[in-house]
Scaffold this motif. Sequence first.
Motif, short mmCIF file in Angstrom:
data_model
loop_
_atom_site.label_atom_id
_atom_site.label_comp_id
_atom_site.label_asym_id
_atom_site.label_seq_id
_atom_site.Cartn_x
_atom_site.Cartn_y
_atom_site.Cartn_z
N PHE A 211 3.27 -7.17 1.26
CA PHE A 211 3.77 -7.79 0.29
C PHE A 211 3.34 -6.76 -0.97
O PHE A 211 3.57 -5.69 -1.71
CB PHE A 211 4.01 -9.20 -0.58
CG PHE A 211 4.69 -9.22 -1.80
CD1 PHE A 211 6.24 -9.10 -1.26
CD2 PHE A 211 3.44 -9.31 -2.31
CE1 PHE A 211 6.95 -8.76 -2.95
CE2 PHE A 211 4.25 -9.72 -4.47
CZ PHE A 211 5.94 -9.28 -3.83
N ILE A 212 2.19 -6.74 -0.76
CA ILE A 212 0.65 -5.78 -1.80
C ILE A 212 0.73 -4.32 -1.14
O ILE A 212 1.02 -3.76 -1.60
CB ILE A 212 -0.91 -6.45 -0.98
CG1 ILE A 212 -1.07 -8.00 -1.47
CG2 ILE A 212 -2.16 -5.27 -1.63
CD1 ILE A 212 -2.14 -8.48 -0.70
N CYS A 213 0.93 -4.03 0.08
CA CYS A 213 1.41 -2.15 0.88
C CYS A 213 2.51 -2.07 0.20
O CYS A 213 2.64 -1.36 -0.45
CB CYS A 213 1.27 -2.27 1.94
SG CYS A 213 -0.30 -2.69 2.89
N ILE A 214 3.49 -2.57 -0.12
CA ILE A 214 4.57 -2.30 -0.95
C ILE A 214 4.85 -1.82 -2.72
O ILE A 214 5.13 -1.33 -3.15
CB ILE A 214 6.13 -3.61 -0.97
CG1 ILE A 214 6.41 -3.50 1.47
CG2 ILE A 214 7.28 -3.36 -1.39
CD1 ILE A 214 7.49 -4.69 1.15
N SER A 215 4.08 -3.22 -2.62
CA SER A 215 3.50 -3.58 -4.50
C SER A 215 3.26 -2.02 -4.60
O SER A 215 3.07 -0.98 -5.54
CB SER A 215 3.03 -4.65 -4.50
OG SER A 215 3.80 -5.05 -4.45
N TYR A 216 1.84 -1.33 -4.01
CA TYR A 216 0.90 -0.19 -4.34
C TYR A 216 1.83 0.74 -3.65
O TYR A 216 1.31 2.08 -4.49
CB TYR A 216 -0.25 -0.44 -3.60
CG TYR A 216 -1.76 -1.50 -4.06
CD1 TYR A 216 -1.70 -0.65 -4.85
CD2 TYR A 216 -1.86 -2.80 -3.69
CE1 TYR A 216 -3.20 -0.93 -5.24
CE2 TYR A 216 -2.51 -3.68 -4.56
CZ TYR A 216 -3.41 -2.45 -5.46
OH TYR A 216 -4.14 -3.54 -5.68
N GLY A 217 2.36 0.74 -2.79
CA GLY A 217 3.88 1.84 -2.73
C GLY A 217 4.17 1.93 -3.68
O GLY A 217 4.44 3.13 -4.35
N PHE A 218 4.92 1.73 -4.57
CA PHE A 218 5.92 1.73 -5.75
C PHE A 218 4.79 2.21 -6.91
O PHE A 218 4.90 2.53 -7.89
CB PHE A 218 6.27 -0.03 -6.46
CG PHE A 218 7.49 0.00 -5.87
CD1 PHE A 218 8.74 0.78 -6.18
CD2 PHE A 218 7.45 -1.05 -5.40
CE1 PHE A 218 9.90 0.85 -5.21
CE2 PHE A 218 8.96 -0.91 -4.00
CZ PHE A 218 9.45 -0.82 -4.03
N ILE A 219 3.82 1.72 -6.79
CA ILE A 219 2.26 2.18 -8.02
C ILE A 219 1.68 3.20 -7.55
O ILE A 219 1.75 4.13 -8.94
CB ILE A 219 1.29 0.72 -7.88
CG1 ILE A 219 1.91 -0.82 -8.41
CG2 ILE A 219 -0.04 1.35 -8.61
CD1 ILE A 219 0.36 -1.74 -8.24
N VAL A 220 1.68 4.00 -6.86
CA VAL A 220 1.18 4.76 -6.95
C VAL A 220 2.81 5.74 -6.70
O VAL A 220 2.27 6.66 -7.60
CB VAL A 220 1.10 5.55 -4.61
CG1 VAL A 220 1.11 6.73 -4.25
CG2 VAL A 220 -0.25 4.45 -4.40
N ARG A 221 3.57 5.53 -6.63
CA ARG A 221 5.12 6.81 -7.19
C ARG A 221 4.95 6.80 -8.41
O ARG A 221 5.62 7.67 -8.48
CB ARG A 221 6.38 5.16 -6.31
CG ARG A 221 7.22 6.73 -6.91
CD ARG A 221 8.37 5.96 -6.03
NE ARG A 221 8.82 4.75 -6.62
CZ ARG A 221 10.53 3.72 -6.70
NH1 ARG A 221 10.72 4.78 -5.54
NH2 ARG A 221 10.91 3.36 -7.42
N THR A 222 4.97 5.33 -8.60
CA THR A 222 5.36 5.22 -10.74
C THR A 222 3.95 6.24 -11.14
O THR A 222 3.71 6.91 -11.95
CB THR A 222 4.74 4.00 -11.36
OG1 THR A 222 5.83 3.53 -10.51
CG2 THR A 222 4.90 3.81 -12.00
N ILE A 223 2.40 5.67 -10.42
CA ILE A 223 1.23 6.90 -10.90
C ILE A 223 1.67 8.13 -11.18
O ILE A 223 1.20 9.31 -11.87
CB ILE A 223 0.04 6.67 -10.37
CG1 ILE A 223 -0.13 4.85 -10.79
CG2 ILE A 223 -0.77 7.33 -10.48
CD1 ILE A 223 -1.24 4.21 -10.34
N LEU A 224 2.00 8.98 -10.10
CA LEU A 224 1.84 10.00 -10.03
C LEU A 224 2.51 10.53 -10.66
O LEU A 224 2.50 12.50 -11.05
CB LEU A 224 2.82 10.24 -8.47
CG LEU A 224 1.93 9.75 -7.00
CD1 LEU A 224 2.52 10.60 -5.77
CD2 LEU A 224 0.32 10.49 -7.35
#
Length: 316
Positions: A211-224
Amino acid sequence: MANSSRVTEFLLLGFSSFGELQPVLFVLFLSLYLIILSGNFTIISVIRLDRSLHTPMYFFLCVLSTSEVFYTIVILPKMLINLLSVLRTLSFTSCATQMFFFLGFGITNCLLLGVMGYDRCTAICQPLRYPVLMSWRVCAQLAATCIISGFLVSLVGTTLVFSLPFCGSNRVNHYFCDISPVIRLACAETYINELVIFVCGVLVLVVPLIFICISYGFIVRTILKIPSADGKRKAFSTCASHLIVVIVHYGCASSVYLRPSAKSSSGKDRLVTVTYTIITPLLNPMVYSLRNKDVQLAIRKVIGKTFNKFFIDLGN
């Protein structure tokens, strides 16, 4: 429990093999324990006293720090006493109680780290809906769910261990009553019990981590997608502290609990367990205070107010 009456107490071997180094370990672990308590109490106090930190992120950090304090209280005082004591026994009931609370607070911490990942994902990916998605009611419900779920899973694990008959050796090759070294002493087939415990371990370690990995996947995509380099740096900095704690906590816990007890090595397990029973609770306040400018500012404000009040009272 009736079947286990033949063993009335357990002998914690702990660090007895270290001989004359035990007083040195006592001083070292006592120092770390005091730093853990002072660091986490500082985080809790500052978050409670500074209104600028009354946000969901710091609410969960406060709950995590509180859980970390109790998590260490369950293990470290007894470990410190045993380092200076010849008699290292623990009654059957005390051993079960220690395991229940250790697992309860440990699992609660794992679930809280998962919720904190979701909080960061919501704040960065959906900032406009963040106040609604992470209202105080939702935060309280999520924190309560983590605590209740943690102790329910802990109750299952502890029951599975101590419902087994213990009729042989009572020498626990560890410094506290952990699952693997205790269940090895059972004089019955433990396969089913260990299998259920392993499944529970997967649920409380692997599922939140995914769940954390998926959350950070969305975070990285948004930050980029953020155009400015400064904006990207600020967004990443709000997640860095959480990510460091996640890597250390989940990495160490997974290496011990996500494998059969027969394949575990007591010496290596003690070293790894020291990491997540001492280093992780120590790392938590240090990382969040040293890397977080909001917490640093709040600490300075609280210290300033305390000194001002002291000198005013002294003048009167």
